[in-house]
Scaffold this active site. Sequence first.
Site, short mmCIF file in Angstrom:
data_model
loop_
_atom_site.label_atom_id
_atom_site.label_comp_id
_atom_site.label_asym_id
_atom_site.label_seq_id
_atom_site.Cartn_x
_atom_site.Cartn_y
_atom_site.Cartn_z
N CYS A 1 2.76 -7.37 -2.05
CA CYS A 1 1.30 -7.46 -2.10
C CYS A 1 0.89 -7.14 -3.53
CB CYS A 1 0.72 -6.45 -1.13
SG CYS A 1 -1.07 -6.37 -1.16
N ASN A 2 0.37 -8.14 -4.20
CA ASN A 2 -0.05 -7.94 -5.60
C ASN A 2 -1.17 -6.91 -5.69
OD1 ASN A 2 1.14 -10.40 -7.43
ND2 ASN A 2 0.95 -10.95 -5.29
N HIS B 1 -0.21 -14.48 -0.57
CA HIS B 1 -0.72 -15.49 0.35
C HIS B 1 -0.71 -16.89 -0.31
CE1 HIS B 1 -2.31 -12.10 2.68
NE2 HIS B 1 -2.60 -12.94 3.65
N GLU C 1 -4.77 -16.88 6.32
CA GLU C 1 -4.67 -16.14 7.59
C GLU C 1 -5.10 -17.03 8.76
OE1 GLU C 1 -3.59 -12.87 8.29
OE2 GLU C 1 -2.94 -12.67 6.21
N ASP D 1 2.67 -6.11 3.25
CA ASP D 1 1.51 -6.81 2.71
C ASP D 1 0.31 -6.54 3.63
OD1 ASP D 1 0.03 -8.65 1.06
OD2 ASP D 1 0.23 -10.16 2.63
N SER D 2 -0.85 -7.04 3.23
CA SER D 2 -2.04 -6.87 4.07
C SER D 2 -1.96 -7.75 5.32
CB SER D 2 -3.28 -7.26 3.27
OG SER D 2 -3.19 -8.60 2.87
N CYS E 1 -0.82 -13.71 -5.80
CA CYS E 1 -1.15 -13.13 -4.49
C CYS E 1 -0.13 -13.73 -3.56
CB CYS E 1 -2.56 -13.52 -4.07
SG CYS E 1 -2.94 -13.10 -2.35
N1 DGL Z 1 -1.30 -10.92 -0.24
C1 DGL Z 1 -1.89 -9.83 -0.91
C2 DGL Z 1 -1.74 -9.91 -2.41
O1 DGL Z 1 -0.68 -10.35 -2.85
C3 DGL Z 1 -3.21 -9.32 -0.42
C4 DGL Z 1 -4.30 -10.28 -0.23
C5 DGL Z 1 -5.51 -9.68 0.44
O2 DGL Z 1 -5.34 -9.02 1.47
O3 DGL Z 1 -6.61 -9.85 -0.07
O4 DGL Z 1 -2.58 -9.54 -3.17
#
Ligand code: DGL
Length: 283
Positions: A91-92, A205, A171, A28-29, A203
């Site tokens: 990560c979506n 997160h 975060e 993921d990011s 997402c």
């Molecule tokens: N957690 C990630 C997602 O599922 C990326 C969120 C991001 O970095 O903006 O999209």
Amino acid sequence: MRNEYISHQKLVLTKVLKKQTAPIGIFDSGIGGLTVAKAVMEALPNEDILYFGDTARVPYGIKSQETVRKYALEITRFLLDKGVKMILIACNTGSASAKAEIIEMAGEVPVLDVITSGSEMAVSFTKHDEVAIIGTLATVNSGAYKKAIHQLDSAVSVQQKACPLFVPLAEEGWTDNEIAQKTIEIYLSGFKNSSIDSLILGCTHYPLFKPAIEKYLHDENIHIIDSAESIAITAGQELKSKNLANTSGGNFACFVSDQPQRFQELAERFLGRTIYDIQIVSL
Ligand code: DGL
């Protein structure tokens, strides 16, 4: 002849064992994909996990598709070079931008993604065929969820809402304070008294806000969908069917592209376990 046969069999067995004991790669990011890593640890406790959090380049959700694709492919290459036996795109945004290219790069290594899992769950849960998805700007603009859901059932209506502030808040570890609650209220007020019966946390997160979102929507009849559990179950089924399941692992190693201490602090709080193996790498 017999000796040759036995050494060939030994070689085959060694190769199978090597594949079975290889780790699952999850990326993921940032810390969001840990929601998937946690579900995999719970569902498949004997698997080794290699997690990559692109902490130097988070957030992905406000970046262009080309940029996210480049990042996602660099991480995929990194995980493949580490010898992973399966990749979970946790990560979506990465999945919406680069799923096809990741699958192509991975070759024989199976790839699963959260958008497919979340869409399958939503279609099976919705009773009134009214689903909403919340995600990053990039995920919402890609229309990837609409496409995936309509491939499964074209009668389901899909509302979308981008919630870009959730990622920096997560975060920061601010998932249930006053600011998080106000942000939830502003983003989700449109779903109060609406006809939707399922809300996809599109997402990785966002599950970190699940308790606060549930609190906010408590008097609505809305099922909250987090694809982490379902991707973990699918991963288990896939590993079993491909004879790739591990019976002797359970290790967790992390790679990040920046700030390992900060990541470690939040990750340990979320996972409820100490992370001994965390390394900083540049891709
Ligand atoms: N957690 C990630 C997602 O599922 C990326 C969120 C991001 O970095 O903006 O999209």
